[in-house]
Design an enzyme around this catalytic site. Structure first.
Site, mmCIF file in Angstrom:
data_model
loop_
_atom_site.group_PDB
_atom_site.id
_atom_site.type_symbol
_atom_site.label_atom_id
_atom_site.label_comp_id
_atom_site.label_asym_id
_atom_site.label_seq_id
_atom_site.Cartn_x
_atom_site.Cartn_y
_atom_site.Cartn_z
ATOM 1 N N HIS A 229 0.876 -1.173 0.000
ATOM 2 C CA HIS A 229 0.000 0.000 0.000
ATOM 3 C C HIS A 229 0.914 1.224 0.000
ATOM 4 O O HIS A 229 2.023 1.174 0.553
ATOM 5 C CB HIS A 229 -0.834 -0.042 1.290
ATOM 6 C CG HIS A 229 -1.893 1.012 1.369
ATOM 7 N ND1 HIS A 229 -1.627 2.321 1.692
ATOM 8 C CD2 HIS A 229 -3.238 0.941 1.205
ATOM 9 C CE1 HIS A 229 -2.753 3.005 1.717
ATOM 10 N NE2 HIS A 229 -3.753 2.187 1.415
ATOM 11 N N ASP B 121 3.162 -4.014 7.971
ATOM 12 C CA ASP B 121 1.903 -3.297 7.768
ATOM 13 C C ASP B 121 0.794 -4.335 7.981
ATOM 14 O O ASP B 121 0.498 -5.132 7.094
ATOM 15 C CB ASP B 121 1.876 -2.723 6.349
ATOM 16 C CG ASP B 121 0.516 -2.149 5.990
ATOM 17 O OD1 ASP B 121 -0.416 -2.228 6.815
ATOM 18 O OD2 ASP B 121 0.385 -1.629 4.863
ATOM 19 N N GLN C 252 -4.318 -5.419 6.889
ATOM 20 C CA GLN C 252 -5.219 -6.443 6.339
ATOM 21 C C GLN C 252 -4.941 -7.816 6.951
ATOM 22 O O GLN C 252 -5.529 -8.805 6.534
ATOM 23 C CB GLN C 252 -5.074 -6.519 4.809
ATOM 24 C CG GLN C 252 -5.312 -5.210 4.082
ATOM 25 C CD GLN C 252 -6.754 -4.743 4.160
ATOM 26 O OE1 GLN C 252 -7.659 -5.505 4.500
ATOM 27 N NE2 GLN C 252 -6.982 -3.473 3.867
ATOM 28 N N LYS D 278 -10.352 -0.559 10.394
ATOM 29 C CA LYS D 278 -10.427 -1.826 9.641
ATOM 30 C C LYS D 278 -10.691 -3.003 10.581
ATOM 31 O O LYS D 278 -10.904 -4.125 10.140
ATOM 32 C CB LYS D 278 -9.134 -2.053 8.865
ATOM 33 C CG LYS D 278 -8.922 -0.996 7.779
ATOM 34 C CD LYS D 278 -7.779 -1.335 6.889
ATOM 35 C CE LYS D 278 -7.270 -0.150 6.117
ATOM 36 N NZ LYS D 278 -7.982 0.099 4.857
ATOM 37 N N CYS E 257 -4.525 2.197 -3.866
ATOM 38 C CA CYS E 257 -3.290 2.739 -3.251
ATOM 39 C C CYS E 257 -2.145 1.754 -3.405
ATOM 40 O O CYS E 257 -1.357 1.560 -2.474
ATOM 41 C CB CYS E 257 -3.504 3.088 -1.777
ATOM 42 S SG CYS E 257 -4.741 4.329 -1.513
#
Ligand code: PMP
Length: 406
Positions: free
Chosen positions: A122, A199, A202, A225, A363
């Site tokens: 991302h 990161d 997700q 999220k 992104c």
């Protein structure tokens, strides 16, 4: 015990909404998850009855708000298995990565150093490193990712040199759904003396994350999220690393003693939380974490994976639909293109059927560039998603084909 989907869905008021007179089919959870009633109530109750600024107040309300805010930090630390001193509240994952880049990066990166990322990042895990690399004369090295395969940690290992200072990568790709081998990649970083930055946006939403077992130096995610509010995110950092890092933003709450010409700073995590923090947002994220713990994050993840496999079977059965991201162990998202229509047209048309998806570059422009794509349409799932959602998506895509005369 069976996964009680109806009971879970009933906790999300928005799922009762109609969009263009059709029941909402929300397949945009990777962009932002919907919120259960428990989280909505926490936001309302905290602003209504327990609201005040934190840390400096000596009155009852401020003590209550402080205790709730710090209580949320404790819940989050237990959720990912670390000390609460290792949880820094930020405004989101983007702010968390910028914090590491500016604080750790500016101090530790020199000319000629190398920062390894992947082409599947991302932008939030690309641009902060570029900003630091440009200032310091460092180099960004990007690992290739095959959209059809699970990611092999050897690809990163081969890129490591004695100049490698940072290895940053996603837990799960927000476009491909590929799950990265976090533990192995963190081990590679450790062995070469680099820091690992995960990161986790997700990843944390689909299963248990134990930062100690994974061995990461930094792991970050956004509250919105994970069934929580916007405006709040989390940076986990190993305490011994946080302790050596200079402040990123200066202001109230992050200091020890302030003189006109110089100041001393608070210990982590407060050193990195300048100014009034997102108090209620942090508390509500704590409630969101209570909700995922009660619902069982691993059961949620298993359910989502089943729904994704079903979705893959539906979409692959429609002629003219091309799926981007077919790694065997994938989860969370299905990105696709259609021979007959641009992704923006697809998303706009199926919105009229009540189906909410995302269309664009997500992104992740370098990933799109690498595979000569301008954009894809992305369907993504949460705890409340179902096979029927993909049945509806399939029907809506058939309408798209009809509109375009195929
Ligand atoms: N990384 C990934 C993998 C994401 O999916 C996102 C959100 N789309 C981000 C980082 C950035 O999160 P935020 O905008 O909440 O800071």
């Amino acid at each position: 015990m069976q996964y009680d989907l109806e009971k879970i869905k009933a906790q999300f008021p928005v799922l009762n909404r109609k969009i263009w007179d059709k029941p909402l089919i929300y397949l945009d959870s990777a962009a932002s998850m919907q919120k259960p009633q428990k989280v909505l109530d926490a936001i309302n109750n905290n602003y209504s009855f327990s609201y005040s600024n934190v840390h400096r107040g000596l009155h009852k309300l401020s003590e209550e708000a402080t205790s709730n805010y710090e209580g949320a930090r404790l819940k989050i630390s237990k959720f990912i298995n670390c000390s609460e001193k290792e949880i820094v509240f930020t405004s989101g994952a983007t702010a968390a990565i910028n914090l590491v880049a500016y604080s750790w990066g500016l101090k530790n990166i020199s000319a000629g150093d190398e920062i390894i990322i992947t082409i599947a990042e991302h932008h939030a895990n690309i641009v902060p490193w570029q900003l630091i690399a440009q200032q310091k004369g460092a180099k960004i090295i990007a690992a290739q990712v095959n959209p059809e395969e699970d990611f092999d940690a050897e690809i990163i290992k081969k890129l490591v040199t004695d100049k490698t200072k940072i290895i940053a990568f996603p837990h799960v790709s927000n476009v491909l759904g590929t799950v990265f081998p976090v533990k192995e990649l963190c081990k590679i970083a450790k062995e070469c003396g680099a820091i690992s930055v995960v990161d986790g946006c997700q990843g944390i939403i689909h299963g248990t994350v134990d930062v100690k077992k994974l061995g990461c130096d930094f792991y970050c995610f956004s509250g919105h999220k994970l069934y929580g509010p916007t405006g709040i995110g989390v940076l986990y950092g190993k305490y011994e690393i946080l302790e050596e890092m200079p402040p990123f933003l200066g202001g109230g709450d992050m200091i020890d003693i302030v003189k006109i010409n110089q100041s001393t700073y608070a210990d982590p995590p407060l050193r990195f939380e300048a100014g009034t923090p997102p108090i209620v947002e942090a508390i509500a994220l704590g409630e969101a974490i209570d909700w995922v713990v009660e619902t069982d994050i691993d059961r949620i993840g298993k359910h989502e994976k089943n729904v994704i496999s079903y979705g893959m079977s539906i979409l692959t059965s429609i002629q003219g639909v091309n799926i981007f991201g077919t790694a065997p162990n994938k989860t969370g998202v299905i990105s696709f293109t259609m021979d007959c229509a641009h992704s923006h047209d697809i998303a706009t048309i199926i919105d009229r059927e009540g189906v909410a998806v995302r269309a664009g570059h997500h992104c992740a422009q370098p990933l799109m560039d690498a595979f000569n794509l301008v954009s894809t349409t992305r369907a993504s799932v949460g705890a409340y998603s179902s096979n029927q959602d993909f049945d509806k998506l399939g029907e809506a895509l058939t309408k798209v084909k009809k509109i375009f005369g195929v």
